[in-house]
Design a protein around this motif. Sequence first.
Motif, PDB file in Angstrom:
ATOM      1  N   GLY A   1       0.766  -1.251   0.000  1.00  0.00           N
ATOM      2  CA  GLY A   1       0.000   0.000   0.000  1.00  0.00           C
ATOM      3  C   GLY A   1       0.785   1.282   0.000  1.00  0.00           C
ATOM      4  N   THR A   2       2.085   1.230  -0.142  1.00  0.00           N
ATOM      5  CA  THR A   2       2.877   2.461  -0.215  1.00  0.00           C
ATOM      6  C   THR A   2       4.159   2.206  -1.022  1.00  0.00           C
ATOM      7  OG1 THR A   2       4.050   4.162   1.048  1.00  0.00           O
ATOM      8  CG2 THR A   2       3.974   1.973   2.027  1.00  0.00           C
ATOM      9  N   PRO A   3       4.561   3.192  -1.810  1.00  0.00           N
ATOM     10  CA  PRO A   3       5.796   2.999  -2.585  1.00  0.00           C
ATOM     11  C   PRO A   3       7.064   3.109  -1.733  1.00  0.00           C
ATOM     12  CG  PRO A   3       4.783   5.129  -3.105  1.00  0.00           C
ATOM     13  CD  PRO A   3       3.842   4.418  -2.179  1.00  0.00           C
ATOM     14  N   GLY A   4       6.918   3.563  -0.480  1.00  0.00           N
ATOM     15  CA  GLY A   4       8.086   3.732   0.388  1.00  0.00           C
ATOM     16  C   GLY A   4       7.692   4.698   1.495  1.00  0.00           C
ATOM     17  N   LEU A   5       8.647   5.447   2.007  1.00  0.00           N
ATOM     18  CA  LEU A   5       8.318   6.482   2.996  1.00  0.00           C
ATOM     19  C   LEU A   5       7.838   7.722   2.262  1.00  0.00           C
ATOM     20  CD1 LEU A   5      11.163   6.344   5.671  1.00  0.00           C
ATOM     21  CD2 LEU A   5       8.879   5.313   5.715  1.00  0.00           C
ATOM     22  N   MET A   6       6.803   8.356   2.802  1.00  0.00           N
ATOM     23  CA  MET A   6       6.197   9.501   2.134  1.00  0.00           C
ATOM     24  C   MET A   6       6.357  10.752   2.987  1.00  0.00           C
ATOM     25  SD  MET A   6       5.038   7.825  -0.474  1.00  0.00           S
ATOM     26  CE  MET A   6       3.958   8.962  -1.349  1.00  0.00           C
ATOM     27  N   THR A   7       6.331  11.903   2.315  1.00  0.00           N
ATOM     28  CA  THR A   7       6.445  13.175   3.044  1.00  0.00           C
ATOM     29  C   THR A   7       5.156  13.498   3.792  1.00  0.00           C
ATOM     30  OG1 THR A   7       5.771  14.337   1.033  1.00  0.00           O
ATOM     31  CG2 THR A   7       8.152  14.192   1.477  1.00  0.00           C
ATOM     32  N   SER A   8       4.016  13.101   3.243  1.00  0.00           N
ATOM     33  CA  SER A   8       2.763  13.250   3.986  1.00  0.00           C
ATOM     34  C   SER A   8       1.773  12.197   3.521  1.00  0.00           C
ATOM     35  CB  SER A   8       2.183  14.670   3.829  1.00  0.00           C
ATOM     36  OG  SER A   8       1.466  14.756   2.629  1.00  0.00           O
ATOM     37  N   ALA A   9       0.767  11.932   4.363  1.00  0.00           N
ATOM     38  CA  ALA A   9      -0.144  10.816   4.094  1.00  0.00           C
ATOM     39  C   ALA A   9      -1.196  11.155   3.044  1.00  0.00           C
ATOM     40  CB  ALA A   9      -0.824  10.396   5.397  1.00  0.00           C
ATOM     41  N   ASP A  10      -1.443  12.459   2.807  1.00  0.00           N
ATOM     42  CA  ASP A  10      -2.500  12.816   1.854  1.00  0.00           C
ATOM     43  C   ASP A  10      -1.972  12.803   0.412  1.00  0.00           C
ATOM     44  OD1 ASP A  10      -1.053  15.163   1.532  1.00  0.00           O
ATOM     45  OD2 ASP A  10      -2.181  16.188   3.119  1.00  0.00           O
ATOM     46  N   SER A  11      -2.820  13.251  -0.500  1.00  0.00           N
ATOM     47  CA  SER A  11      -2.473  13.133  -1.919  1.00  0.00           C
ATOM     48  C   SER A  11      -1.301  14.033  -2.309  1.00  0.00           C
ATOM     49  CB  SER A  11      -3.691  13.445  -2.788  1.00  0.00           C
ATOM     50  OG  SER A  11      -4.160  14.738  -2.466  1.00  0.00           O
ATOM     51  N   SER A  12      -0.950  14.994  -1.448  1.00  0.00           N
ATOM     52  CA  SER A  12       0.212  15.845  -1.767  1.00  0.00           C
ATOM     53  C   SER A  12       1.523  15.161  -1.363  1.00  0.00           C
ATOM     54  CB  SER A  12       0.093  17.191  -1.045  1.00  0.00           C
ATOM     55  OG  SER A  12       0.290  16.992   0.340  1.00  0.00           O
ATOM     56  N   GLY A  13       1.420  13.999  -0.725  1.00  0.00           N
ATOM     57  CA  GLY A  13       2.613  13.307  -0.247  1.00  0.00           C
ATOM     58  C   GLY A  13       3.513  12.834  -1.377  1.00  0.00           C
ATOM     59  N   GLU A  14       4.811  13.018  -1.166  1.00  0.00           N
ATOM     60  CA  GLU A  14       5.759  12.546  -2.174  1.00  0.00           C
ATOM     61  C   GLU A  14       6.663  11.477  -1.584  1.00  0.00           C
ATOM     62  OE1 GLU A  14       7.918  15.756  -3.974  1.00  0.00           O
ATOM     63  OE2 GLU A  14       6.049  16.924  -4.213  1.00  0.00           O
ATOM     64  N   LEU A  15       7.105  10.597  -2.455  1.00  0.00           N
ATOM     65  CA  LEU A  15       8.012   9.530  -2.037  1.00  0.00           C
ATOM     66  C   LEU A  15       9.368  10.137  -1.654  1.00  0.00           C
ATOM     67  CD1 LEU A  15       8.783   6.463  -1.893  1.00  0.00           C
ATOM     68  CD2 LEU A  15       9.441   6.666  -4.295  1.00  0.00           C
ATOM     69  N   ILE A  16       9.924   9.667  -0.549  1.00  0.00           N
ATOM     70  CA  ILE A  16      11.268  10.096  -0.136  1.00  0.00           C
ATOM     71  C   ILE A  16      12.263   9.051  -0.657  1.00  0.00           C
ATOM     72  CG2 ILE A  16      12.744  10.652   1.842  1.00  0.00           C
ATOM     73  CD1 ILE A  16      10.100  11.028   3.479  1.00  0.00           C
ATOM     74  N   PRO A  17      13.038   9.386  -1.666  1.00  0.00           N
ATOM     75  CA  PRO A  17      13.893   8.354  -2.277  1.00  0.00           C
ATOM     76  C   PRO A  17      15.087   7.941  -1.414  1.00  0.00           C
ATOM     77  CG  PRO A  17      14.083  10.441  -3.485  1.00  0.00           C
ATOM     78  CD  PRO A  17      13.079  10.657  -2.397  1.00  0.00           C
ATOM     79  N   LEU A  18      15.605   8.893  -0.633  1.00  0.00           N
ATOM     80  CA  LEU A  18      16.770   8.605   0.215  1.00  0.00           C
ATOM     81  C   LEU A  18      16.449   9.153   1.599  1.00  0.00           C
ATOM     82  CD1 LEU A  18      19.608   7.398  -0.378  1.00  0.00           C
ATOM     83  CD2 LEU A  18      20.447   9.755  -0.487  1.00  0.00           C
ATOM     84  N   TRP A  19      16.522   8.317   2.611  1.00  0.00           N
ATOM     85  CA  TRP A  19      16.082   8.759   3.934  1.00  0.00           C
ATOM     86  C   TRP A  19      17.124   8.382   4.991  1.00  0.00           C
ATOM     87  CZ3 TRP A  19      14.996   6.464   8.661  1.00  0.00           C
ATOM     88  CH2 TRP A  19      14.272   7.233   9.579  1.00  0.00           C
ATOM     89  N   ASN A  20      17.375   9.316   5.914  1.00  0.00           N
ATOM     90  CA  ASN A  20      18.114   8.955   7.116  1.00  0.00           C
ATOM     91  C   ASN A  20      17.335   9.426   8.331  1.00  0.00           C
ATOM     92  OD1 ASN A  20      18.997  11.538   8.205  1.00  0.00           O
ATOM     93  ND2 ASN A  20      20.321  11.672   6.406  1.00  0.00           N
ATOM     94  N   LYS A  21      17.753   8.980   9.513  1.00  0.00           N
ATOM     95  CA  LYS A  21      16.905   9.152  10.693  1.00  0.00           C
ATOM     96  C   LYS A  21      16.715  10.603  11.122  1.00  0.00           C
ATOM     97  CE  LYS A  21      20.288   8.475  14.296  1.00  0.00           C
ATOM     98  NZ  LYS A  21      20.994   7.497  15.050  1.00  0.00           N
ATOM     99  N   ASN A  22      17.489  11.522  10.564  1.00  0.00           N
ATOM    100  CA  ASN A  22      17.287  12.932  10.903  1.00  0.00           C
ATOM    101  C   ASN A  22      16.196  13.587  10.061  1.00  0.00           C
ATOM    102  OD1 ASN A  22      19.320  12.740  12.785  1.00  0.00           O
ATOM    103  ND2 ASN A  22      20.916  13.266  11.293  1.00  0.00           N
ATOM    104  N   MET A  23      15.649  12.829   9.124  1.00  0.00           N
ATOM    105  CA  MET A  23      14.640  13.413   8.242  1.00  0.00           C
ATOM    106  C   MET A  23      13.234  13.019   8.714  1.00  0.00           C
ATOM    107  SD  MET A  23      16.652  12.429   4.747  1.00  0.00           S
ATOM    108  CE  MET A  23      15.388  12.945   3.606  1.00  0.00           C
ATOM    109  N   PRO A  24      12.258  13.941   8.551  1.00  0.00           N
ATOM    110  CA  PRO A  24      10.885  13.569   8.927  1.00  0.00           C
ATOM    111  C   PRO A  24      10.272  12.626   7.885  1.00  0.00           C
ATOM    112  CG  PRO A  24      10.906  15.760   7.961  1.00  0.00           C
ATOM    113  CD  PRO A  24      12.340  15.297   7.990  1.00  0.00           C
ATOM    114  N   PHE A  25       9.227  11.954   8.265  1.00  0.00           N
ATOM    115  CA  PHE A  25       8.414  11.215   7.292  1.00  0.00           C
ATOM    116  C   PHE A  25       7.025  11.089   7.892  1.00  0.00           C
ATOM    117  CE2 PHE A  25       7.683   7.034   9.204  1.00  0.00           C
ATOM    118  CZ  PHE A  25       8.637   7.003  10.200  1.00  0.00           C
ATOM    119  N   SER A  26       6.079  10.745   7.045  1.00  0.00           N
ATOM    120  CA  SER A  26       4.719  10.625   7.536  1.00  0.00           C
ATOM    121  C   SER A  26       4.389   9.157   7.723  1.00  0.00           C
ATOM    122  CB  SER A  26       3.784  11.260   6.513  1.00  0.00           C
ATOM    123  OG  SER A  26       2.545  10.626   6.540  1.00  0.00           O
ATOM    124  N   GLY A  27       3.829   8.816   8.857  1.00  0.00           N
ATOM    125  CA  GLY A  27       3.474   7.420   9.086  1.00  0.00           C
ATOM    126  C   GLY A  27       2.278   7.340   9.999  1.00  0.00           C
TER     127      GLY A  27
END
Length: 255
Positions: free
Chosen positions: A172-198
């Motif tokens: 149900g998700t291509p990966g970690l997203m910037t936000s849960a709604d339709s404006s959310g974008e896939l975060i291609p490279l993530w480290n623990k200092n970056m936010p994500f929506s979950g």
Amino acid sequence: MGRIVMKWGGGLISDKSSLCSAENERIQHLADCVKRLSEMGHDIVIVHGAGSFGHIRAREYRLDEGNINGLDQTEGINLVRSDMDQLHNLVIKSLHPLSVMSHRPRDFVINTGPDFQGNIERFLLPGIHITFGDVVDCDEPLDFGILSGDDLMLRLSTELPDVSHAIFAMGGTPGLMTSADSSGELIPLWNKNMPFSGHHSEDVDVTGGIFLKVNRADVISQYVEHVWLMDGEHTSRIIEIVEQGHTVGTRVVTA
Ligand code: IPE
């Protein structure tokens, strides 16, 4: 050829809202992908989740809380274990004619969480190994609890030698997203200092959902070069990760 450790998320291989309903087609696609990786010469460890074969009844009988005084949970333990066996057998069947080495956590693990006790040397033989999130025995006073496949991922990916890839195939998700709604974008490279929506559905999940997965992926990334959170419905992306080193998904790297 490096060892590939992969998680088949419970929300990917089952319909989480309906008791013990397997997503057979998705399981078969994942199995076909494993067959290809095996033909390429990789040793593979598959950890599968529980989805509706585990969480619904585990919550009903409060198995994640351990032994509760005055509550008879034995029936629940037996039911969840046999439901997990049923799902596990579907996974093994999907991999036919590959021969696989199956390891039920209840047979070799004591206690839950990332520091569970259990000898993982049994995963060292060359070939394909399978294990899964399970109800395991625990020390008193808990007596039992739920070991998440994500904690198995952590230990297997960081302690087995030559692990080149740790791949979390999710539903149900291509990966970690910037936000849960339709404006959310896939975060291609993530480290623990970056936010994500979950979102963690605590009313359904007895283990930690996406936050547990992301935390374990972060720890693994300190040991393993290719750590990915990706959409397991697109198994060609798993092949792309292994063959090309990139795909649509979130690669988790150390901060
Ligand atoms: C949970 O394992 C095991 C049980 C509830 C018996 P996981 O934490 O690995 O399962 P998913 O992937 O969230 O379904």
